[in-house]
Design a protein around this motif. Structure first.
Motif, PDB file in Angstrom:
ATOM      1  N   TYR A  90      -4.566   4.996   8.777  1.00 14.77           N
ATOM      2  CA  TYR A  90      -4.042   4.875   7.417  1.00 14.77           C
ATOM      3  C   TYR A  90      -4.408   6.065   6.540  1.00 14.77           C
ATOM      4  O   TYR A  90      -3.609   6.499   5.690  1.00 14.77           O
ATOM      5  CB  TYR A  90      -4.590   3.586   6.799  1.00 14.77           C
ATOM      6  CG  TYR A  90      -4.403   3.443   5.304  1.00 14.77           C
ATOM      7  CD1 TYR A  90      -3.189   3.025   4.771  1.00 14.77           C
ATOM      8  CD2 TYR A  90      -5.456   3.724   4.423  1.00 14.77           C
ATOM      9  CE1 TYR A  90      -3.016   2.887   3.407  1.00 14.77           C
ATOM     10  CE2 TYR A  90      -5.289   3.590   3.050  1.00 14.77           C
ATOM     11  CZ  TYR A  90      -4.077   3.175   2.546  1.00 14.77           C
ATOM     12  OH  TYR A  90      -3.913   3.054   1.190  1.00 14.77           O
ATOM     13  N   LEU A  91      -5.590   6.629   6.728  1.00 16.56           N
ATOM     14  CA  LEU A  91      -6.086   7.680   5.837  1.00 16.56           C
ATOM     15  C   LEU A  91      -5.518   9.063   6.137  1.00 16.56           C
ATOM     16  O   LEU A  91      -5.606   9.955   5.294  1.00 16.56           O
ATOM     17  CB  LEU A  91      -7.616   7.735   5.892  1.00 16.56           C
ATOM     18  CG  LEU A  91      -8.340   6.503   5.336  1.00 16.56           C
ATOM     19  CD1 LEU A  91      -9.826   6.604   5.595  1.00 16.56           C
ATOM     20  CD2 LEU A  91      -8.060   6.331   3.846  1.00 16.56           C
ATOM     21  N   LEU A 133       0.840  -1.210   0.000  1.00 20.27           N
ATOM     22  CA  LEU A 133       0.000   0.000   0.000  1.00 20.27           C
ATOM     23  C   LEU A 133       0.868   1.251   0.000  1.00 20.27           C
ATOM     24  O   LEU A 133       0.585   2.225  -0.708  1.00 20.27           O
ATOM     25  CB  LEU A 133      -0.939  -0.008   1.211  1.00 20.27           C
ATOM     26  CG  LEU A 133      -2.083  -1.023   1.148  1.00 20.27           C
ATOM     27  CD1 LEU A 133      -2.746  -1.173   2.514  1.00 20.27           C
ATOM     28  CD2 LEU A 133      -3.113  -0.610   0.106  1.00 20.27           C
ATOM     29  N   SER A 134       1.935   1.240   0.777  1.00 17.51           N
ATOM     30  CA  SER A 134       2.857   2.371   0.795  1.00 17.51           C
ATOM     31  C   SER A 134       3.486   2.587  -0.572  1.00 17.51           C
ATOM     32  O   SER A 134       3.595   3.725  -1.055  1.00 17.51           O
ATOM     33  CB  SER A 134       3.955   2.130   1.839  1.00 17.51           C
ATOM     34  OG  SER A 134       4.939   3.140   1.792  1.00 17.51           O
ATOM     35  N   PHE A 135       3.895   1.503  -1.219  1.00 14.36           N
ATOM     36  CA  PHE A 135       4.465   1.579  -2.559  1.00 14.36           C
ATOM     37  C   PHE A 135       3.488   2.227  -3.536  1.00 14.36           C
ATOM     38  O   PHE A 135       3.859   3.098  -4.328  1.00 14.36           O
ATOM     39  CB  PHE A 135       4.821   0.167  -3.027  1.00 14.36           C
ATOM     40  CG  PHE A 135       5.129   0.048  -4.491  1.00 14.36           C
ATOM     41  CD1 PHE A 135       6.379   0.387  -4.991  1.00 14.36           C
ATOM     42  CD2 PHE A 135       4.166  -0.414  -5.383  1.00 14.36           C
ATOM     43  CE1 PHE A 135       6.659   0.276  -6.340  1.00 14.36           C
ATOM     44  CE2 PHE A 135       4.438  -0.531  -6.734  1.00 14.36           C
ATOM     45  CZ  PHE A 135       5.687  -0.179  -7.219  1.00 14.36           C
ATOM     46  N   ALA A 136       2.224   1.827  -3.484  1.00 12.61           N
ATOM     47  CA  ALA A 136       1.222   2.359  -4.414  1.00 12.61           C
ATOM     48  C   ALA A 136       0.971   3.846  -4.195  1.00 12.61           C
ATOM     49  O   ALA A 136       0.708   4.581  -5.148  1.00 12.61           O
ATOM     50  CB  ALA A 136      -0.086   1.581  -4.261  1.00 12.61           C
ATOM     51  N   SER A 190      -4.136   7.317  -5.076  1.00 16.72           N
ATOM     52  CA  SER A 190      -4.542   7.780  -3.753  1.00 16.72           C
ATOM     53  C   SER A 190      -4.590   6.612  -2.774  1.00 16.72           C
ATOM     54  O   SER A 190      -4.743   5.448  -3.161  1.00 16.72           O
ATOM     55  CB  SER A 190      -5.928   8.436  -3.818  1.00 16.72           C
ATOM     56  OG  SER A 190      -6.943   7.464  -3.967  1.00 16.72           O
ATOM     57  N   ARG A 191      -4.472   6.933  -1.501  1.00 19.04           N
ATOM     58  CA  ARG A 191      -4.500   5.863  -0.509  1.00 19.04           C
ATOM     59  C   ARG A 191      -5.872   5.185  -0.441  1.00 19.04           C
ATOM     60  O   ARG A 191      -5.971   4.002  -0.157  1.00 19.04           O
ATOM     61  CB  ARG A 191      -4.049   6.378   0.868  1.00 19.04           C
ATOM     62  CG  ARG A 191      -4.859   7.491   1.457  1.00 19.04           C
ATOM     63  CD  ARG A 191      -4.221   7.979   2.763  1.00 19.04           C
ATOM     64  NE  ARG A 191      -3.079   8.856   2.529  1.00 19.04           N
ATOM     65  CZ  ARG A 191      -2.205   9.213   3.480  1.00 19.04           C
ATOM     66  NH1 ARG A 191      -2.354   8.749   4.725  1.00 19.04           N
ATOM     67  NH2 ARG A 191      -1.215  10.024   3.216  1.00 19.04           N
ATOM     68  N   GLU A 192      -6.942   5.949  -0.749  1.00 11.23           N
ATOM     69  CA  GLU A 192      -8.274   5.342  -0.785  1.00 11.23           C
ATOM     70  C   GLU A 192      -8.380   4.327  -1.922  1.00 11.23           C
ATOM     71  O   GLU A 192      -8.871   3.208  -1.727  1.00 11.23           O
ATOM     72  CB  GLU A 192      -9.350   6.418  -0.938  1.00 11.23           C
ATOM     73  CG  GLU A 192      -9.498   7.340   0.258  1.00 11.23           C
ATOM     74  CD  GLU A 192      -8.574   8.554   0.186  1.00 11.23           C
ATOM     75  OE1 GLU A 192      -7.652   8.555  -0.675  1.00 11.23           O
ATOM     76  OE2 GLU A 192      -8.765   9.488   0.970  1.00 11.23           O
ATOM     77  N   ASP A 193      -7.910   4.709  -3.124  1.00  8.52           N
ATOM     78  CA  ASP A 193      -7.964   3.791  -4.264  1.00  8.52           C
ATOM     79  C   ASP A 193      -7.100   2.556  -4.015  1.00  8.52           C
ATOM     80  O   ASP A 193      -7.478   1.437  -4.384  1.00  8.52           O
ATOM     81  CB  ASP A 193      -7.512   4.498  -5.543  1.00  8.52           C
ATOM     82  CG  ASP A 193      -8.532   5.511  -6.048  1.00  8.52           C
ATOM     83  OD1 ASP A 193      -9.728   5.369  -5.720  1.00  8.52           O
ATOM     84  OD2 ASP A 193      -8.124   6.444  -6.776  1.00  8.52           O
TER      85      ASP A 193
END
Length: 210
Positions: free
Chosen positions: A181-182, A121-124, A141-144
């Motif tokens: 996370y958000l 998730l961090s990578f994305a 985005s972190r949501e996506d």
């Protein structure tokens, strides 16, 4: 084999990494689709690190899905040595997300990659591999990223009715995290740890018991 799988109305999940391989698979799948339409069979190409925008269009037209398990999370620097600037779009997460194709984001087996979801998730979100080097420019985005890693992946395994989101009627599989996370700085996402883990509504891990 693919023709028989389509004729039987079964799903297909096949690894396809680079543009030439992806093209070869799509050529064959398009031929199969003329005989036995594959839409709604949940056929997927996995990894797709080198996928191009025209290939994404071809997959979307067929009703296919992309199961993205990025190499660059741990191999990003090596990929830049081997592919040069092309590696900055391997995988092209923003293009995949913006295309509207159904896709999921995942980790990988420990023999080939790492298995920690917040590392991926961090990578994305940041474009940085596990070692901290920025290796891709097409971040999302972190949501996506979270939706692709949870709700969308449930669809890949035919479990969208009971997994992937916290909703009435679904299994109470969830994590309580040590930070939000958000809202935390993006560079901290990789450091998130679970405080409590629940599976089917039952606590299977509680940091307080450690």
């Amino acid at each position: 084999m693919a023709m028989e799988i389509a004729r039987a109305g079964l799903p297909l999940h096949v690894h396809a990494e680079l543009p030439t391989t992806i093209d070869a698979f799509l050529d064959q799948i398009e031929a199969v689709n003329k005989e036995y339409p594959i839409r709604n069979l949940r056929w997927a190409l996995a990894h797709v690190n080198g996928i191009t925008p025209p290939q994404i269009v071809r997959m979307k037209k067929l009703g296919m899905y992309a199961a993205v398990h990025p190499w660059a999370v741990i191999n990003g620097a090596i990929m830049h040595q081997g592919f040069g600037d092309r590696a900055s779009d391997m995988p092209p997460l923003a293009a995949i997300q913006d295309s509207g194709i159904a896709w999921g984001l995942g980790t990988d087996g420990t023999a080939a990659n790492q298995y920690l979801p917040f590392t991926t998730l961090s990578f994305a979100v940041t474009g940085k591999m596990a070692g901290g080097m920025k290796v891709i420019r097409q971040t999302i985005s972190r949501e996506d990223a979270l939706i692709a890693h949870t709700r969308k992946n449930a669809y890949f395994v035919f479990r969208e009715n009971d997994l992937g989101s916290i909703q009435p009627g679904k299994l109470a599989d969830l994590l309580v995290l040590d930070r939000d996370y958000l809202t935390i700085p993006a560079d901290q996402i990789k450091d998130i740890r679970p405080v409590v883990t629940m599976v089917g509504g039952r606590i299977v891990y509680d940091i307080a018991d450690r």
